[in-house]
Design an enzyme around this catalytic site. Structure first.
Site, PDB file in Angstrom:
ATOM      1  N   PRO A  18       0.796  -1.224   0.000  1.00 47.94           N
ATOM      2  CA  PRO A  18       0.000   0.000   0.000  1.00 47.94           C
ATOM      3  C   PRO A  18       0.834   1.281   0.000  1.00 47.94           C
ATOM      4  O   PRO A  18       1.879   1.336   0.645  1.00 47.94           O
ATOM      5  CB  PRO A  18      -0.814  -0.108   1.301  1.00 47.94           C
ATOM      6  N   ASN A  19       0.350   2.235  -0.751  1.00 54.11           N
ATOM      7  CA  ASN A  19       0.886   3.601  -0.836  1.00 54.11           C
ATOM      8  C   ASN A  19       2.198   3.705  -1.617  1.00 54.11           C
ATOM      9  O   ASN A  19       2.684   4.804  -1.863  1.00 54.11           O
ATOM     10  CB  ASN A  19       1.075   4.207   0.565  1.00 54.11           C
ATOM     11  N   ARG A  26       4.666  10.978  -2.336  1.00 52.11           N
ATOM     12  CA  ARG A  26       4.546  10.646  -0.921  1.00 52.11           C
ATOM     13  C   ARG A  26       5.847  10.988  -0.187  1.00 52.11           C
ATOM     14  O   ARG A  26       6.918  10.479  -0.557  1.00 52.11           O
ATOM     15  CB  ARG A  26       4.299   9.142  -0.885  1.00 52.11           C
ATOM     16  N   TYR A  31      10.962   8.931   1.266  1.00 56.59           N
ATOM     17  CA  TYR A  31      10.902   7.899   0.219  1.00 56.59           C
ATOM     18  C   TYR A  31      11.572   8.308  -1.090  1.00 56.59           C
ATOM     19  O   TYR A  31      11.614   7.516  -2.028  1.00 56.59           O
ATOM     20  CB  TYR A  31       9.441   7.502  -0.021  1.00 56.59           C
ATOM     21  N   ASN A  82       7.889  -5.646  -0.641  1.00 59.08           N
ATOM     22  CA  ASN A  82       7.759  -4.475   0.226  1.00 59.08           C
ATOM     23  C   ASN A  82       6.275  -4.383   0.585  1.00 59.08           C
ATOM     24  O   ASN A  82       5.464  -3.895  -0.212  1.00 59.08           O
ATOM     25  CB  ASN A  82       8.228  -3.203  -0.471  1.00 59.08           C
ATOM     26  N   ALA A  85       3.080  -0.700   5.127  1.00 57.50           N
ATOM     27  CA  ALA A  85       2.687  -0.737   6.541  1.00 57.50           C
ATOM     28  C   ALA A  85       2.183  -2.114   6.982  1.00 57.50           C
ATOM     29  O   ALA A  85       2.226  -2.442   8.171  1.00 57.50           O
ATOM     30  CB  ALA A  85       1.622   0.328   6.813  1.00 57.50           C
ATOM     31  N   GLU A 106      12.509  -9.383   2.120  1.00 57.29           N
ATOM     32  CA  GLU A 106      11.706  -8.227   2.555  1.00 57.29           C
ATOM     33  C   GLU A 106      12.504  -6.954   2.255  1.00 57.29           C
ATOM     34  O   GLU A 106      13.701  -6.886   2.548  1.00 57.29           O
ATOM     35  CB  GLU A 106      11.414  -8.328   4.058  1.00 57.29           C
ATOM     36  N   HIS A 108      12.565  -2.524   2.231  1.00 58.09           N
ATOM     37  CA  HIS A 108      12.035  -1.207   2.563  1.00 58.09           C
ATOM     38  C   HIS A 108      12.925  -0.140   1.962  1.00 58.09           C
ATOM     39  O   HIS A 108      14.150  -0.261   2.012  1.00 58.09           O
ATOM     40  CB  HIS A 108      11.957  -1.012   4.085  1.00 58.09           C
ATOM     41  N   ARG A 115      13.127   5.022  12.382  1.00 52.86           N
ATOM     42  CA  ARG A 115      11.866   5.780  12.352  1.00 52.86           C
ATOM     43  C   ARG A 115      11.033   5.479  13.603  1.00 52.86           C
ATOM     44  O   ARG A 115      11.579   5.170  14.647  1.00 52.86           O
ATOM     45  CB  ARG A 115      11.127   5.459  11.039  1.00 52.86           C
TER      46      ARG A 115
HETATM   47  C1  DQA Z   1       8.072   1.125   3.894  1.00 44.17           C
HETATM   48  C2  DQA Z   1       8.165   1.347   5.407  1.00 44.17           C
HETATM   49  C3  DQA Z   1       6.810   1.147   6.061  1.00 44.17           C
HETATM   50  O1  DQA Z   1       6.911   1.370   7.466  1.00 44.17           O
HETATM   51  C4  DQA Z   1       5.807   2.111   5.483  1.00 44.17           C
HETATM   52  O2  DQA Z   1       4.534   1.906   6.055  1.00 44.17           O
HETATM   53  C5  DQA Z   1       5.745   2.070   4.017  1.00 44.17           C
HETATM   54  C6  DQA Z   1       7.001   1.995   3.264  1.00 44.17           C
HETATM   55  C7  DQA Z   1       9.403   1.456   3.179  1.00 44.17           C
HETATM   56  O3  DQA Z   1       9.548   1.026   2.051  1.00 44.17           O
HETATM   57  O4  DQA Z   1      10.258   2.160   3.731  1.00 44.17           O
HETATM   58  O5  DQA Z   1       4.691   2.159   3.405  1.00 44.17           O
HETATM   59  O6  DQA Z   1       7.784  -0.233   3.662  1.00 44.17           O
END
Ligand code: DQA
Length: 156
Positions: A18-19, A26, A31, A82, A85, A106, A108, A115
């Site tokens: 998501p996102n 964003r 990011y 990825n 959240a 995994e 990020h 953070r």
């Molecule tokens: C994320 C880190 C997560 O905590 C966050 O909710 C994201 C992006 C990252 O790529 O740094 O959506 O996965």
């Protein structure tokens, strides 16, 4: 007879949660400024340079992400994930990763350990082979390197 080389290209499934489709818009301080399409082009170019075939999927929904993982069966040799959240609380995605029995990296973009407290814990990491975090879009490229290595090692 022991098989020393694997037949055909390595197939990697890259999943954005998501996102992540909002990259570039964003929170660019966290990011980065590269947009989603640009990051995906980098992923594709790097996979090609490694001789791998990549399928990239994105969803803002937990169920759809689980579907991507389930559909990787029989096609993908490894997953780069990825989960956004969902990383921090989705036992359902964790179960899907574990059930897939595929090596999973995994990923990020941000250094989740630098953070908020809730981002420091991943419920998915224990069923992944490893975690790469904090290198911006380059995290995905490092994950592709790792995935290639994992698949090749498993065929040695
Ligand atoms: C994320 C880190 C997560 O905590 C966050 O909710 C994201 C992006 C990252 O790529 O740094 O959506 O996965």
């Amino acid at each position: 007879m022991v098989q020393l080389t694997r037949p055909g290209p390595i197939h990697i499934l890259v999943i954005h949660g998501p996102n992540l489709n909002m990259l570039g818009v964003r929170d660019p301080d966290i990011y980065g400024r590269e947009d989603f399409a640009t990051v995906n082009r980098q992923i594709e170019a790097h996979a090609t340079s490694l001789g791998m075939e990549v399928r990239i999927q994105q969803s803002n929904g937990e169920g759809e992400i689980i579907g991507f993982i389930q559909n990787a069966y029989g096609w993908a040799n490894a997953i780069v994930l990825n989960a956004g959240a969902y990383t921090h609380y989705s036992y359902a995605i964790r179960d899907a990763v574990a059930d897939s029995r595929l090596p999973t990296v995994e990923v990020h973009l941000s250094n989740v350990h630098a953070r908020e407290e809730f981002r420091r814990h991943s419920v998915i990491a224990p069923v992944c082979t490893g975690v790469i975090a904090g290198f911006g879009p380059h995290s995905y490229l490092l994950a592709l390197d790792a995935a290639k290595n994992l698949v090749e090692e498993s065929h040695r």
